[in-house]
Enzyme design. Structure first.
Site, PDB file in Angstrom:
ATOM      1  N   SER A   1      23.421   1.859  27.618  1.00 51.34           N
ATOM      2  CA  SER A   1      24.293   2.214  26.032  1.00 51.34           C
ATOM      3  C   SER A   1      24.272   1.323  25.776  1.00 51.34           C
ATOM      4  CB  SER A   1      25.255   3.487  26.059  1.00 51.34           C
ATOM      5  OG  SER A   1      25.727   3.782  27.161  1.00 51.34           O
TER       6      SER A   1
ATOM      7  N   HIS B   1      20.475   7.427  22.350  1.00 48.85           N
ATOM      8  CA  HIS B   1      19.242   7.306  23.693  1.00 48.85           C
ATOM      9  C   HIS B   1      18.423   7.611  23.047  1.00 48.85           C
ATOM     10  CE1 HIS B   1      22.730   7.206  26.650  1.00 48.85           C
ATOM     11  NE2 HIS B   1      23.692   7.283  25.800  1.00 48.85           N
TER      12      HIS B   1
ATOM     13  N   HIS C   1      21.216  11.140  32.452  1.00 46.93           N
ATOM     14  CA  HIS C   1      23.224  10.591  32.752  1.00 46.93           C
ATOM     15  C   HIS C   1      22.799  12.513  33.344  1.00 46.93           C
ATOM     16  CE1 HIS C   1      22.615   7.707  29.894  1.00 46.93           C
ATOM     17  NE2 HIS C   1      23.758   6.691  31.026  1.00 46.93           N
TER      18      HIS C   1
ATOM     19  N   TYR D   1      25.918  14.072  33.052  1.00 45.36           N
ATOM     20  CA  TYR D   1      26.277  14.351  32.726  1.00 45.36           C
ATOM     21  C   TYR D   1      26.154  15.513  31.634  1.00 45.36           C
ATOM     22  CZ  TYR D   1      26.660  10.216  29.133  1.00 45.36           C
ATOM     23  OH  TYR D   1      26.008  10.033  28.186  1.00 45.36           O
ATOM     24  N   GLU D   2      24.412  14.817  31.183  1.00 45.95           N
ATOM     25  CA  GLU D   2      23.686  15.685  30.900  1.00 45.95           C
ATOM     26  C   GLU D   2      23.025  17.127  31.707  1.00 45.95           C
ATOM     27  OE1 GLU D   2      20.407  13.372  28.205  1.00 45.95           O
ATOM     28  OE2 GLU D   2      21.254  12.396  30.151  1.00 45.95           O
TER      29      GLU D   2
ATOM     30  N   ALA E   1      26.589   0.433  29.843  1.00 44.73           N
ATOM     31  CA  ALA E   1      27.826  -0.514  29.588  1.00 44.73           C
ATOM     32  C   ALA E   1      29.072  -0.062  30.000  1.00 44.73           C
ATOM     33  CB  ALA E   1      27.827   0.738  27.671  1.00 44.73           C
TER      34      ALA E   1
ATOM     35  N   MET F   1      29.228   5.288  33.966  1.00 42.04           N
ATOM     36  CA  MET F   1      28.931   7.160  34.151  1.00 42.04           C
ATOM     37  C   MET F   1      27.254   6.979  34.120  1.00 42.04           C
ATOM     38  SD  MET F   1      30.287   9.134  31.105  1.00 42.04           S
ATOM     39  CE  MET F   1      31.702   8.746  30.419  1.00 42.04           C
ATOM     40  N   SER F   2      27.366   5.609  35.562  1.00 43.27           N
ATOM     41  CA  SER F   2      25.333   5.594  35.548  1.00 43.27           C
ATOM     42  C   SER F   2      25.360   4.371  36.577  1.00 43.27           C
ATOM     43  CB  SER F   2      24.667   5.272  34.554  1.00 43.27           C
ATOM     44  OG  SER F   2      24.969   4.258  33.762  1.00 43.27           O
TER      45      SER F   2
ATOM     46  N   ASN G   1      34.758  -2.034  27.265  1.00 46.98           N
ATOM     47  CA  ASN G   1      35.897  -1.916  26.319  1.00 46.98           C
ATOM     48  C   ASN G   1      36.871  -2.165  27.320  1.00 46.98           C
ATOM     49  OD1 ASN G   1      34.610   0.569  27.130  1.00 46.98           O
ATOM     50  ND2 ASN G   1      36.541   0.931  27.456  1.00 46.98           N
TER      51      ASN G   1
ATOM     52  N   HIS H   1      32.689   6.067  21.973  1.00 42.22           N
ATOM     53  CA  HIS H   1      31.868   6.097  22.235  1.00 42.22           C
ATOM     54  C   HIS H   1      31.373   5.460  21.156  1.00 42.22           C
ATOM     55  CE1 HIS H   1      27.802   6.464  23.292  1.00 42.22           C
ATOM     56  NE2 HIS H   1      26.855   6.937  22.659  1.00 42.22           N
TER      57      HIS H   1
HETATM   58  N1  HPA Z   1      34.965   4.847  31.711  1.00 46.59           N
HETATM   59  C1  HPA Z   1      33.227   5.533  31.713  1.00 46.59           C
HETATM   60  N2  HPA Z   1      32.352   4.442  30.656  1.00 46.59           N
HETATM   61  C2  HPA Z   1      32.507   4.142  30.468  1.00 46.59           C
HETATM   62  C3  HPA Z   1      33.672   3.392  29.312  1.00 46.59           C
HETATM   63  C4  HPA Z   1      34.858   3.799  30.026  1.00 46.59           C
HETATM   64  O1  HPA Z   1      35.730   2.687  29.682  1.00 46.59           O
HETATM   65  N3  HPA Z   1      32.436   2.721  29.024  1.00 46.59           N
HETATM   66  C5  HPA Z   1      31.655   2.679  28.114  1.00 46.59           C
HETATM   67  N4  HPA Z   1      31.353   3.441  29.637  1.00 46.59           N
END
Ligand code: HPA
Length: 275
Positions: free
Chosen positions: A31, A62, A84, A86-87, A114, A212-213, A236, A248
């Site tokens: 991402s 995306h 992903h 989660y989709e 990310a 998440m990937s 982050n 996000h």
């Molecule tokens: N957690 C999960 N997935 C993420 C995060 C996070 O803090 N930052 C970017 N993708």
């Protein structure tokens, strides 16, 4: 035939005539990192929605397409936008694009993402070379009847991230003066971000970054004998480490901010992998 393999074959057959050459490296852009492919001379583009049976991504921001391009002299197939879990796709659909790129001929897999930083040393905007992963919070993509055409039933996972590729990435980061952290990536399913209690648990388990990937893709790549490597952009600090709520937009903002440096590192690393 195994239905998972059948679907993969259907996807491959529907595009095989449009594949311009045998790529050496398969690159997955995470991402906010998708712009890498826009800066290259594109030899061919195949939109995911043109591939019969292909899982099409829905997340805002995306893109969904394969871009074929040369990085220096190295022929590369790039996933601009990934699928992903989660989709709502099955985990075998999530790794289908990785298997498809292997069928195209790519034997090296370069994953990017990310992620949230768990390690107390990390700051937003850092890069982390993925040296190993923890997969046990997301379903394993190899569950189900084994596809013998792809790999063995019980693949070894003691060196998923290829030391030779890691050496290229480290060397190029050093040469470019880009600081590169290293650590363990853990994949959760998302789409909710983690709670502070979950982050404390993940830290106790030895994870340095969470996302998440990536892990399911690395498993599928390793299963097929691909050489795998990965870089995580720490966008982050993870929940509870940061006192702010996660969003996000923060993830995207950080990814955008460091994208030029990220792109230089990925470009140079791929060139080095071709030497
Ligand atoms: N957690 C999960 N997935 C993420 C995060 C996070 O803090 N930052 C970017 N993708």
């Amino acid at each position: 035939m195994n239905p998972v393999y059948q679907k993969l074959e259907m996807c491959y057959q529907s595009i095989r005539e449009r594949i311009p050459y045998k790529p050496e490296v398969a690159l997955v852009l995470g991402s906010g990192l998708g712009a890498f492919a826009d800066g290259l001379v594109q030899d061919a583009v195949i939109e995911y929605n043109e591939i019969k049976g292909f899982p099409v991504s829905t997340v805002y921001g995306h893109k969904g397409r394969f871009v074929f391009a040369h990085v220096g002299d190295v022929p590369v197939v790039i996933m601009q936008g990934r699928v992903h879990y989660y989709e709502g796709y099955s985990i075998t659909d999530v790794v289908l694009p990785i298997r498809l790129m292997w069928q195209m001929g790519a034997k090296k897999l370069f994953l990017t993402n990310a992620s949230g930083g768990i390690n107390g040393r990390f700051q937003a905007g850092d890069f982390m070379l993925i040296t190993d992963h923890i997969s046990c919070f997301a379903p394993n993509p190899l569950i189900g009847q084994n596809i013998d055409e792809l790999g063995p039933r019980f693949p070894d996972m003691s060196k998923v991230y290829a030391p030779s590729l890691n050496r290229c990435i480290r060397a190029e980061a050093g040469r470019l003066g880009i600081s590169l952290e290293e650590g363990i990536y853990v994949q959760l399913t998302g789409p909710s971000y983690e709670t502070p209690a979950e982050i404390r648990m993940l830290k106790a388990l030895g994870a340095d970054a969470v996302g998440m990937s990536t892990v399911c893709e690395a498993i599928a790549g390793n299963h097929m004998g691909m050489q795998v490597c990965g870089i995580s952009c720490i966008t982050n600090l993870a929940a509870g480490i940061s006192q702010n709520p996660l969003s996000h937009s923060e993830v995207k903002e950080t990814a955008d901010r460091v994208a030029p440096m990220f792109q230089r590192l990925v470009y140079a690393s791929i060139q080095a992998m071709g030497r």
